[in-house]
Motif scaffolding. Structure first.
Motif: not given
Length: 188
Positions: A90, A93-94, A96-98, A100-101, A119, A156
């Protein structure tokens, strides 16, 4: 010779089936011998233990249940979650989301007010900008932004960044388009 060895020798000669134990008590055999035989049959004789019990005994690590033994130290919740994320795959994906945040931390608060990451698809980060001027400004800062992302979020997997300005409606393509110059003074 210990007391147990003597009892084992005495019992070996008198051993019989389980119904014989009850009869042995009545026939002059001591009750404690019958109890010993019964306990030995249930708990102590390794030959009569189940296969799973023998396997558990064999697989049991030495010192595993000692309070301060190896592997018994408490771990922080962050270490446990990081280990789980890497074990389950994971991390990408973690990350990448971090990314974006935390977009304002990467480009700055003023720039982040005029751009938002849309995205990530196959290593391509798409950023929507408020105007074409902001898209052009961010294109000029692309190498700096890419370096910052690679340093802060290496998991990422961002290879390139695309900055898009606002989209105006187009009458060139579509199901109801007609050939010709299109609208002129009627738009805007």
């Amino acid at each position: 010779m210990t007391r147990d060895d003597a009892l084992d020798e005495r019992v070996d000669g008198e051993r019989g089936d389980s119904d014989g134990d009850d009869r042995a008590v009545g026939s002059g055999r001591d009750e404690h011998v019958a109890v010993y035989l019964r306990f030995r049959q249930i708990f102590g004789d390794p030959a009569t233990r189940s296969a799973t019990a023998r396997k558990r005994k064999k697989n049991k690590r030495e010192g595993a249940s000692v309070p301060f033994g190896d592997g018994r130290d408490p771990h922080g919740i962050g270490d446990v979650i990081d280990g789980l994320a890497s074990k389950m795959g994971w991390t990408s994906p973690l990350a990448r989301s971090d990314l974006l945040a935390s977009w304002p931390g990467i480009v700055g608060t003023e720039t982040a007010e005029h751009s938002t990451p849309a995205g990530i698809v196959e290593g391509l980060l798409t950023v929507k900008c408020d105007s074409t001027a902001w898209a052009t400004q961010l294109r000029l800062m692309r190498s700096q932004i890419t370096t910052t992302i690679a340093a802060k979020f290496p998991d990422a997997g961002i290879d390139s960044i695309r900055f898009e300005g606002p989209n105006a409606p187009s009458w060139k393509r579509g199901p109801r388009s007609i050939p010709g110059r299109g609208p002129r003074d009627t738009y805007g």
